[in-house]
Design a protein around this motif. Structure first.
Motif, PDB file in Angstrom:
ATOM      1  N   MET A  13      34.450 -14.288  63.956  1.00 17.91           N
ATOM      2  CA  MET A  13      33.496 -13.177  64.415  1.00 17.91           C
ATOM      3  C   MET A  13      35.451 -12.199  64.444  1.00 17.91           C
ATOM      4  O   MET A  13      35.458 -11.044  64.017  1.00 17.91           O
ATOM      5  N   ILE A  14      35.301 -12.775  66.047  1.00 14.69           N
ATOM      6  CA  ILE A  14      36.553 -11.714  66.784  1.00 14.69           C
ATOM      7  C   ILE A  14      37.805 -11.717  65.615  1.00 14.69           C
ATOM      8  O   ILE A  14      37.965 -10.909  66.295  1.00 14.69           O
ATOM      9  N   ARG A  15      38.011 -12.628  65.084  1.00 14.80           N
ATOM     10  CA  ARG A  15      39.967 -12.251  64.969  1.00 14.80           C
ATOM     11  C   ARG A  15      39.962 -11.327  63.543  1.00 14.80           C
ATOM     12  O   ARG A  15      40.237 -10.668  63.078  1.00 14.80           O
ATOM     13  N   LEU A  16      38.156 -11.190  62.351  1.00 12.17           N
ATOM     14  CA  LEU A  16      38.664 -10.620  61.492  1.00 12.17           C
ATOM     15  C   LEU A  16      37.890  -8.900  62.214  1.00 12.17           C
ATOM     16  O   LEU A  16      38.550  -7.995  61.586  1.00 12.17           O
ATOM     17  N   PHE A  17      36.921  -9.158  62.459  1.00 10.32           N
ATOM     18  CA  PHE A  17      36.886  -7.990  63.703  1.00 10.32           C
ATOM     19  C   PHE A  17      37.878  -6.861  64.244  1.00 10.32           C
ATOM     20  O   PHE A  17      38.558  -5.294  63.829  1.00 10.32           O
ATOM     21  N   ALA A  18      38.763  -7.929  64.819  1.00 12.98           N
ATOM     22  CA  ALA A  18      39.435  -7.209  65.845  1.00 12.98           C
ATOM     23  C   ALA A  18      40.541  -6.360  65.079  1.00 12.98           C
ATOM     24  O   ALA A  18      41.562  -5.751  65.203  1.00 12.98           O
ATOM     25  N   ASN A  19      41.233  -7.318  63.607  1.00 12.63           N
ATOM     26  CA  ASN A  19      42.266  -6.774  63.405  1.00 12.63           C
ATOM     27  C   ASN A  19      42.122  -5.405  62.127  1.00 12.63           C
ATOM     28  O   ASN A  19      42.647  -4.165  61.804  1.00 12.63           O
ATOM     29  N   MET A  20      40.956  -5.646  61.281  1.00 14.12           N
ATOM     30  CA  MET A  20      40.437  -4.740  60.985  1.00 14.12           C
ATOM     31  C   MET A  20      39.927  -3.461  61.555  1.00 14.12           C
ATOM     32  O   MET A  20      40.376  -2.091  61.094  1.00 14.12           O
ATOM     33  N   MET A  21      39.931  -3.415  62.885  1.00 17.50           N
ATOM     34  CA  MET A  21      39.048  -2.027  64.014  1.00 17.50           C
ATOM     35  C   MET A  21      40.197  -1.425  64.495  1.00 17.50           C
ATOM     36  O   MET A  21      41.039  -0.721  64.304  1.00 17.50           O
ATOM     37  N   ALA A  22      42.001  -2.435  64.629  1.00 19.33           N
ATOM     38  CA  ALA A  22      42.774  -2.558  65.675  1.00 19.33           C
ATOM     39  C   ALA A  22      43.530  -1.931  64.086  1.00 19.33           C
ATOM     40  O   ALA A  22      44.265  -0.068  64.371  1.00 19.33           O
TER      41      ALA A  22
ATOM     42  N   TYR B  90      41.371 -13.315  53.188  1.00 23.77           N
ATOM     43  CA  TYR B  90      42.076 -14.749  52.998  1.00 23.77           C
ATOM     44  C   TYR B  90      41.838 -15.864  53.911  1.00 23.77           C
ATOM     45  O   TYR B  90      41.577 -16.308  54.095  1.00 23.77           O
ATOM     46  N   VAL B  91      42.510 -15.474  54.869  1.00 20.55           N
ATOM     47  CA  VAL B  91      42.463 -16.058  55.959  1.00 20.55           C
ATOM     48  C   VAL B  91      40.871 -16.764  56.629  1.00 20.55           C
ATOM     49  O   VAL B  91      40.579 -17.549  57.100  1.00 20.55           O
ATOM     50  N   PHE B  92      39.787 -15.786  56.751  1.00 22.84           N
ATOM     51  CA  PHE B  92      38.253 -15.935  56.950  1.00 22.84           C
ATOM     52  C   PHE B  92      38.130 -17.113  55.983  1.00 22.84           C
ATOM     53  O   PHE B  92      36.798 -18.295  56.878  1.00 22.84           O
ATOM     54  N   THR B  93      38.061 -16.833  54.531  1.00 20.34           N
ATOM     55  CA  THR B  93      37.617 -17.307  53.650  1.00 20.34           C
ATOM     56  C   THR B  93      38.758 -19.402  53.912  1.00 20.34           C
ATOM     57  O   THR B  93      38.058 -20.578  53.579  1.00 20.34           O
ATOM     58  N   MET B  94      39.416 -19.073  54.263  1.00 22.66           N
ATOM     59  CA  MET B  94      40.551 -20.890  54.255  1.00 22.66           C
ATOM     60  C   MET B  94      40.122 -21.314  55.398  1.00 22.66           C
ATOM     61  O   MET B  94      39.766 -22.638  55.247  1.00 22.66           O
ATOM     62  N   LEU B  95      40.383 -20.955  56.580  1.00 22.06           N
ATOM     63  CA  LEU B  95      39.350 -21.179  57.574  1.00 22.06           C
ATOM     64  C   LEU B  95      37.973 -21.516  57.899  1.00 22.06           C
ATOM     65  O   LEU B  95      37.794 -23.004  58.185  1.00 22.06           O
ATOM     66  N   SER B  96      36.737 -20.919  57.260  1.00 23.23           N
ATOM     67  CA  SER B  96      35.674 -21.384  56.785  1.00 23.23           C
ATOM     68  C   SER B  96      36.241 -22.327  55.564  1.00 23.23           C
ATOM     69  O   SER B  96      34.792 -23.360  56.007  1.00 23.23           O
TER      70      SER B  96
ATOM     71  N   LYS C  82      34.353 -22.187  67.210  1.00 27.61           N
ATOM     72  CA  LYS C  82      35.262 -21.991  65.778  1.00 27.61           C
ATOM     73  C   LYS C  82      34.698 -20.756  65.021  1.00 27.61           C
ATOM     74  O   LYS C  82      35.360 -19.570  64.665  1.00 27.61           O
ATOM     75  N   PRO C  83      33.127 -20.344  65.273  1.00 25.56           N
ATOM     76  CA  PRO C  83      33.118 -19.346  64.459  1.00 25.56           C
ATOM     77  C   PRO C  83      32.665 -18.120  65.022  1.00 25.56           C
ATOM     78  O   PRO C  83      33.218 -16.885  64.540  1.00 25.56           O
ATOM     79  N   PHE C  84      33.198 -18.382  66.469  1.00 27.89           N
ATOM     80  CA  PHE C  84      33.231 -16.778  66.925  1.00 27.89           C
ATOM     81  C   PHE C  84      34.574 -16.806  67.080  1.00 27.89           C
ATOM     82  O   PHE C  84      34.709 -15.026  67.095  1.00 27.89           O
ATOM     83  N   ALA C  85      35.166 -17.116  66.902  1.00 29.01           N
ATOM     84  CA  ALA C  85      36.977 -16.495  66.886  1.00 29.01           C
ATOM     85  C   ALA C  85      36.984 -16.360  65.074  1.00 29.01           C
ATOM     86  O   ALA C  85      37.949 -15.072  64.995  1.00 29.01           O
TER      87      ALA C  85
ATOM     88  N   ASN D 168      32.859  -2.987  61.858  1.00 26.99           N
ATOM     89  CA  ASN D 168      32.178  -3.526  62.835  1.00 26.99           C
ATOM     90  C   ASN D 168      31.422  -4.850  63.647  1.00 26.99           C
ATOM     91  O   ASN D 168      31.646  -5.532  61.956  1.00 26.99           O
ATOM     92  N   ILE D 169      31.417  -5.219  64.662  1.00 25.50           N
ATOM     93  CA  ILE D 169      31.226  -6.435  64.418  1.00 25.50           C
ATOM     94  C   ILE D 169      30.335  -7.128  64.260  1.00 25.50           C
ATOM     95  O   ILE D 169      30.250  -8.575  64.689  1.00 25.50           O
ATOM     96  N   ASN D 170      28.752  -6.418  64.672  1.00 24.96           N
ATOM     97  CA  ASN D 170      27.975  -7.068  63.669  1.00 24.96           C
ATOM     98  C   ASN D 170      27.533  -7.153  62.447  1.00 24.96           C
ATOM     99  O   ASN D 170      27.416  -8.518  61.834  1.00 24.96           O
ATOM    100  N   ILE D 171      28.275  -6.764  61.480  1.00 27.85           N
ATOM    101  CA  ILE D 171      29.224  -7.506  59.984  1.00 27.85           C
ATOM    102  C   ILE D 171      29.397  -8.573  60.338  1.00 27.85           C
ATOM    103  O   ILE D 171      29.813  -9.275  59.738  1.00 27.85           O
ATOM    104  N   THR D 172      30.879  -8.542  61.094  1.00 25.97           N
ATOM    105  CA  THR D 172      31.319  -9.949  61.215  1.00 25.97           C
ATOM    106  C   THR D 172      30.702 -11.083  62.238  1.00 25.97           C
ATOM    107  O   THR D 172      31.332 -12.269  61.777  1.00 25.97           O
ATOM    108  N   PHE D 173      29.742 -11.177  62.960  1.00 23.49           N
ATOM    109  CA  PHE D 173      29.201 -11.550  63.491  1.00 23.49           C
ATOM    110  C   PHE D 173      28.129 -12.532  62.119  1.00 23.49           C
ATOM    111  O   PHE D 173      27.445 -13.546  61.951  1.00 23.49           O
ATOM    112  N   PHE D 174      27.785 -11.256  61.386  1.00 16.03           N
ATOM    113  CA  PHE D 174      26.649 -12.322  60.555  1.00 16.03           C
ATOM    114  C   PHE D 174      27.693 -13.261  59.381  1.00 16.03           C
ATOM    115  O   PHE D 174      26.715 -14.161  59.321  1.00 16.03           O
ATOM    116  N   LEU D 175      28.875 -12.847  59.058  1.00 17.98           N
ATOM    117  CA  LEU D 175      29.530 -13.733  58.333  1.00 17.98           C
ATOM    118  C   LEU D 175      29.905 -14.833  58.785  1.00 17.98           C
ATOM    119  O   LEU D 175      29.899 -16.238  58.177  1.00 17.98           O
ATOM    120  N   ALA D 176      30.013 -14.686  60.511  1.00 13.86           N
ATOM    121  CA  ALA D 176      30.608 -16.477  61.021  1.00 13.86           C
ATOM    122  C   ALA D 176      29.651 -16.623  61.430  1.00 13.86           C
ATOM    123  O   ALA D 176      29.346 -18.212  61.130  1.00 13.86           O
TER     124      ALA D 176
END
Length: 343
Positions: A264-273, A323-329, A259-262, A204-212
């Motif tokens: 958001m989209i990385r996590l949303f796109a991979n999980m939704m796909a 792992y990737v979201f935490t590492m990039l953050s 940077k945060p936009f990337a 859900n892009i709303n969730i990944t938006f808030f995290l980013a």
């Protein structure tokens, strides 16, 4: 095979309705419908009857300003579920187009977040209780507490400490550990085919938006002066940062948001796909049966094998994306604390 039971049942009624109506099974429409958020939690279906848990709907009328508390089965007059907007609630307005009322409902995604938070609280409070009863002279914990300690230390030492640095990592570790375990737990529970799992929270892009957004605020609110100097007055020739157009400051300032936009989209796109592929293979099973017994047997064997493979792959992706979201953050936070002359 248990992992495949819930998706198979979810699509059984859709396939039966399409077959009885002489229509072709619309796979994209069915997949998007099941990926979208909803105002009730579907549990099971049997002979056209649906067993679901109604979730509380809280909406404010755009016409009267009155608040309404109801469920999906008792929607007030004037409100309706719009198929054009993925089942969201809309309100009829006299002499105008339907509008979206203020909606504070507890949807399936929100309920899933609460379940994830409850699980994390129980897990970490149980671990904390063990540490309260022991001191550093005792043996290392074993069993589940030992596993969680190893997991936490891996994230803390290999991701957070190495990316941010020895000097600053401790004050950001609580936030980054929370982000990692929230994403990982939400991803894993989203793969569980039975209630209380199955909701695609990080899809859900709303969730990944808030995290980013949280990561962006942490980066920029607590950044040091060297970070802002690198944005507005970087070490480049003068014509690139001041005259005639401040090219580099504009690019660097743009990077604050990209940077945060990337993330958001990385996590949303991979999980939704991943969820979309699993649901698509499930649809193929019923598509084969609507084409005949021969097609059904062949496509069933292929689809079930691929379905099990995708579930195993998604379990790995659940960890990798956390792992990737935490590492990039952590990397972005570390860059915001780089000292002058530090490589």
């Amino acid at each position: 095979m248990m992992v495949a039971l819930m998706p198979l049942q979810m699509f059984a009624d859709d396939a039966q309705e399409a077959k009885e109506g002489g229509e072709q099974l619309n796979i994209p429409e069915i997949v998007l419908e099941h990926l979208s958020d909803s105002y009730e939690w579907h549990i099971a279906s049997y002979k056209g009857k649906h067993l679901s848990i109604p979730l509380p709907i809280i909406i404010r009328s755009a016409n009267t300003g009155k608040w309404h508390f109801c469920t999906a089965h008792s929607l007030p007059e004037g409100f309706f579920f719009s198929k054009e907007h993925h089942g969201k609630i809309y309100e009829n307005v006299p002499g105008g187009e339907p509008v979206r009322p203020l909606d504070l409902s507890i949807t399936k995604a929100v309920a899933q977040i609460w379940i994830v938070v409850a699980i994390l609280i129980v897990v970490f409070l149980s671990c904390a209780r063990w540490y309260k009863k022991h001191d550093e002279k005792d043996d290392a914990p074993g069993g589940f507490v030992g596993f969680m300690e190893m997991f936490v230390m891996m994230v803390n030492d290999d991701i957070i400490k190495s990316a941010i640095g020895e000097k600053h990592y401790k004050k950001y570790a609580p936030y980054l550990l929370t982000v990692f375990f929230f994403i990982f737990t939400a991803n894993i529970i989203g793969l569980v085919p039975l209630f209380p799992g199955g909701a695609n929270v990080t899809g859900n892009i709303n969730i990944t938006f808030f995290l980013a957004l949280c990561t962006m605020l942490v980066i920029n609110i607590f950044a040091n002066k060297e970070y802002w100097k690198e944005i507005f007055w970087p070490d480049v020739p003068l014509f690139l940062k001041a005259y005639p157009v401040p090219v580099m400051p504009v690019i660097e300032l743009f990077g604050v948001f990209t940077k945060p936009f990337a993330l958001m989209i990385r996590l949303f796109a991979n999980m939704m796909a991943g969820h979309a592929v699993i649901l698509s293979f499930t649809c193929v099973i019923f598509l084969g049966w609507t084409m005949g017994v021969g097609f059904g047997l062949g496509l069933n064997a292929f689809s079930i094998i691929m379905l099990l493979f995708m579930y195993c792959l998604e379990a790995l992706v659940a960890f990798i994306q956390a792992y990737v979201f935490t590492m990039l953050s952590a990397v972005f936070i570390g860059l915001a604390h780089k000292e002058h002359g530090e490589e």
